[in-house]
Scaffold this motif. Structure first.
Motif, mmCIF file in Angstrom:
data_model
loop_
_atom_site.group_PDB
_atom_site.id
_atom_site.type_symbol
_atom_site.label_atom_id
_atom_site.label_comp_id
_atom_site.label_asym_id
_atom_site.label_seq_id
_atom_site.Cartn_x
_atom_site.Cartn_y
_atom_site.Cartn_z
ATOM 1 N N VAL A 580 0.870 -1.177 0.000
ATOM 2 C CA VAL A 580 0.000 0.000 0.000
ATOM 3 C C VAL A 580 0.904 1.222 0.000
ATOM 4 O O VAL A 580 1.620 1.469 0.980
ATOM 5 C CB VAL A 580 -0.930 0.025 1.234
ATOM 6 C CG1 VAL A 580 -1.797 1.288 1.198
ATOM 7 C CG2 VAL A 580 -1.805 -1.216 1.264
ATOM 8 N N ILE A 588 -6.955 -1.116 7.270
ATOM 9 C CA ILE A 588 -7.488 -0.735 5.959
ATOM 10 C C ILE A 588 -8.939 -1.177 5.856
ATOM 11 O O ILE A 588 -9.276 -2.329 6.162
ATOM 12 C CB ILE A 588 -6.686 -1.400 4.811
ATOM 13 C CG1 ILE A 588 -5.193 -1.153 5.000
ATOM 14 C CG2 ILE A 588 -7.145 -0.873 3.473
ATOM 15 C CD1 ILE A 588 -4.495 -2.327 5.668
ATOM 16 N N ARG A 596 -10.604 2.605 -0.967
ATOM 17 C CA ARG A 596 -9.786 2.074 0.112
ATOM 18 C C ARG A 596 -9.467 3.203 1.079
ATOM 19 O O ARG A 596 -8.952 4.249 0.687
ATOM 20 C CB ARG A 596 -8.489 1.485 -0.445
ATOM 21 C CG ARG A 596 -7.583 0.891 0.635
ATOM 22 C CD ARG A 596 -6.276 0.426 0.021
ATOM 23 N NE ARG A 596 -5.499 1.527 -0.492
ATOM 24 C CZ ARG A 596 -4.553 1.413 -1.417
ATOM 25 N NH1 ARG A 596 -4.301 0.240 -1.943
ATOM 26 N NH2 ARG A 596 -3.878 2.473 -1.815
ATOM 27 N N TYR A 625 -0.821 7.239 1.790
ATOM 28 C CA TYR A 625 -1.669 6.065 1.641
ATOM 29 C C TYR A 625 -2.920 6.355 0.806
ATOM 30 O O TYR A 625 -3.663 5.429 0.475
ATOM 31 C CB TYR A 625 -2.071 5.523 3.009
ATOM 32 C CG TYR A 625 -0.945 4.818 3.738
ATOM 33 C CD1 TYR A 625 -0.137 3.889 3.095
ATOM 34 C CD2 TYR A 625 -0.694 5.085 5.076
ATOM 35 C CE1 TYR A 625 0.896 3.248 3.761
ATOM 36 C CE2 TYR A 625 0.338 4.445 5.759
ATOM 37 C CZ TYR A 625 1.135 3.536 5.086
ATOM 38 O OH TYR A 625 2.159 2.899 5.748
#
Length: 694
Positions: A580, A588, A596, A625
């Protein structure tokens, strides 16, 4: 300094009129050219440099060439090595407002100012000299000089220069973008300044404001309605955040109100007579803009305003005029006919003129007009009566027969009517009397839906109405007014993002709800609330050998993961997932492919004094992220620092961070929460002493 020139200057100042003081002294007022030449080096090196330049500007063409050359050389040296930043600013004001003097000084002025700015930015001289030097370069370039040296200098700024050298610099960068083409690379400089945590908050706020103006300008130059809407939403997000975090930025509040009014007016096209939310938004935004404009005038009315910055004030005035026009015109949009058609039509056509007075795109793109026009055209598309009044005005009323905007409006309406041929334009209606007074439930039905029976159980309808309200909000109220209000406040900020759209908004809202509930619950919880799972909330334990077994990030991560896992579909919540953003994400939530949301968990043992401390340490990782997903994420920090004097309240420990890594990226919105851990019991807390005991 010898008394001759200084005394002459004082004598002149004591007898000069206001007009003469504004014009400044001539060489004769300083004791004559010979006296000035004799003392010119001292004058140029001191605070009297602006007077020397003013006197030169008045008499440069009347003195011998040799004296002129000597005075010009000394003046150039004074600009090259100024006494102070304020002296340089005043001196450049003289040079930039007297073209003949600037021409006699020649190109060396640009070279010297560029060198001075470079040295100030590098820390090789007084950092405060950077701003007036760059402002001088900008003014000379705007007046017709070459901007290349200026733009090259601005492009090389990284945000790591001395803080004093960058003071007010974002404003100059923004003005450079206003005047010169192909300057999009300057947006990267503004973005670097905005994201530099070591800079003064005012400098970072200036960079945020200029980036918002850049989004606004992109909207004004947009080629279509979709682009204009998206860019205005981005600008609104930036202005709103700036107003929320810097209460003194009334300019940001004014722009936010103006954009909100435009977007609300555009929404009137969809449902002009049904839901009054868009109409109320427009009215509220107009009131907000009026109030803010009055406050701005009160704050700046007696302050010195630089003439070369007046264009921005004119732009704000143009926005105010547009919003006033929109607010006046919206009253005509839901009427089937007009008692005084000429006045109503004039109000609507004034919108076109007001929208174009804000910004004239370099190309033929419609810009703001593309967003506003559909709402103006919609009444004529829906109502044959209004269309007939427009046709009669074009045919018989002299004030409209040759009116280009009126003809453009008619052509657009005619085209839209052709496109919708065969469809009946009608207003939305509530499907049946049973849903009257239940707007949330009624909004779920199409206007052409079959009417509901009137004998339905009203209690069941009330339950459905309540569920529809919850569906619209995206979460179920907790019953705790403090938690619900806090959640609404966070959602209001998230809604400013142009990316806050279904289905991502629907997925992130319940995640945020349970994240907030987790924090409120753990703030109050004792360490033994859930046994070993929440033991990290209390003091560290000791091993058998007497050593301290410190709590760590894993304890907090385990607790949060166990808290949210049962609340979402099986398999949608994972932890410690690799690959990721080139790393391993902590927790997550993946409700569907492409959506996501990451919760980054951190553990700190040092005290955090400000939000910026947390952001500096963890924001870059949390934001990264979101690189391949929606621009929303969570940051949960376990604060294991010394809590012997207590810890701050929960509202100060939860906030939203807006962060854009480039000027064109949709800003990331990271919901940060700091949870005090390893904390003592309340009875052992003591107020920290600010001074030694007596």
């Amino acid at each position: 300094m010898a008394p001759s020139v200084d005394q002459a200057l004082q004598e002149w100042a004591s007898r000069a009129s206001d007009e003469e003081l504004d014009a400044g002294p001539a060489l004769e007022d300083l004791g004559g050219a010979d006296a000035v030449v004799a003392e010119v080096d001292t004058m140029a090196a001191g605070p009297q440099l602006p007077y020397l330049l003013t006197a030169l500007a008045h008499g440069i063409d009347t003195i011998p060439a040799e004296q002129a050359a000597s005075l010009l050389a000394a003046a150039a040296q004074g600009l090259r090595q100024p006494h102070s930043a304020w002296v340089l600013a005043d001196a450049l004001d003289v040079v930039c407002t007297r073209p003949e003097l600037a021409a006699r000084l020649g190109n060396r002025t640009v070279r010297d100012l560029a060198t001075l700015a470079e040295d100030a930015l590098a820390g090789d001289c007084d950092a405060a000299l950077a701003q007036p030097a760059i402002a001088g370069l900008l003014r000379l370039a705007v007046a017709g000089g070459s901007p290349h040296r200026l733009l090259a200098l601005l492009t090389e700024i990284t945000g790591t220069e001395p803080a004093d050298a960058l003071d007010r610099l974002p404003i100059l960068i923004g003005i450079a973008r206003d005047h010169f083409a192909d300057t999009d690379h300057l947006l990267d400089v503004l973005n670097a300044l905005e994201n530099q945590p070591d800079l003064n908050p005012a400098t970072r706020a200036d960079a945020s404001f200029e980036l918002a103006l850049a989004d606004e300008r992109t909207a004004l130059e947009a080629a279509d309605r979709t682009t204009a809407d998206e860019q205005l939403q981005r600008a609104l997000m930036r202005f709103t955040e700036l107003d929320r975090t810097h209460e003194a930025r009334l300019d940001a509040r004014a722009h936010a109100a103006a954009i909100e009014a435009v977007l609300a007016f555009a929404d009137l096209e969809q449902n002009p007579t049904g839901d009054n939310s868009a109409r109320q938004r427009l009215t509220d935004a107009a009131d907000q803009l009026d109030t803010t404009a009055a406050h701005l005038a009160a704050w700046t009315g007696r302050m010195h305003q630089l003439d070369w910055l007046s264009a921005r004030s004119l732009t704000q005035s143009a926005w105010s005029k547009l919003v006033t026009t929109l607010n006046a015109a919206q009253a005509h949009l839901d009427q089937p006919s007009w008692y005084n058609p000429a006045d109503a039509l004039n109000d609507l056509l004034e919108i076109y003129l007001a929208s174009r007075s804000i910004h004239a795109p370099a190309n033929d793109s419609p810009g703001l007009t593309a967003l506003i026009s559909p709402a103006v055209e919609a009444p004529f598309v829906r109502s044959q009566g209004l269309l007939h009044q427009l046709e009669q005005a074009l045919a018989h009323d002299p004030q409209f027969t040759d009116h280009p905007e009126a003809q453009t409006l008619y052509d657009a309406v005619h085209q839209r009517r052709q496109q919708s041929a065969g469809e009946t334009a009608r207003q939305e209606a509530v499907p049946g009397k049973a849903l009257e007074g239940r707007p949330a439930l009624a909004a779920l039905f199409r206007s052409d839906a079959t009417g509901l029976r009137d004998d339905l159980d009203p209690h069941q309808l009330d339950r459905l109405e309540n569920l529809a309200h919850q569906l619209a909000r995206g979460y179920t109220p907790t019953g705790n007014a403090r938690v619900d209000t806090h959640l609404e406040t966070l959602l209001d900020i998230l809604k400013t993002s142009p990316a806050w759209k279904p289905s991502d908004s629907h997925y992130f809202t319940p995640l945020l709800e349970h994240y907030l509930r987790f924090l409120y619950d753990r703030f109050d919880a004792q360490a033994n609330l859930y046994g070993e799972r929440t033991a990290y909330l209390g003091p560290a334990r000791k091993n058998a050998d007497g050593t301290v077994a410190a709590w760590n990030e894993k304890n907090l991560q385990d607790d949060f993961h166990q808290h949210i896992s049962p609340l979402f579909p099986p398999g949608s919540v994972e932890r410690e997932k690799w690959d990721v953003a080139s790393g391993r994400a902590d927790v997550i939530y993946t409700p569907e492919h492409g959506s996501r949301f990451v919760a980054e968990i951190k553990w700190r043992t040092t005290r955090w004094k400000t939000h910026e401390t947390v952001e500096r340490d963890y924001l870059a990782q949390a934001a990264n992220y979101t690189a391949t997903g929606p621009p929303f994420a969570l940051l949960l920090v376990g604060d294991a620092s010394d809590h012997s004097a207590g810890y701050r309240d929960i509202e100060d420990s939860i906030w939203i961070i807006r962060h854009a890594r480039s000027a064109t990226e949709i800003p990331r919105l990271i919901v940060a929460g700091v949870l005090p851990t390893t904390r003592p019991t309340p009875h052992s807390l003591r107020v920290a002493r600010s001074s030694p005991p007596r």
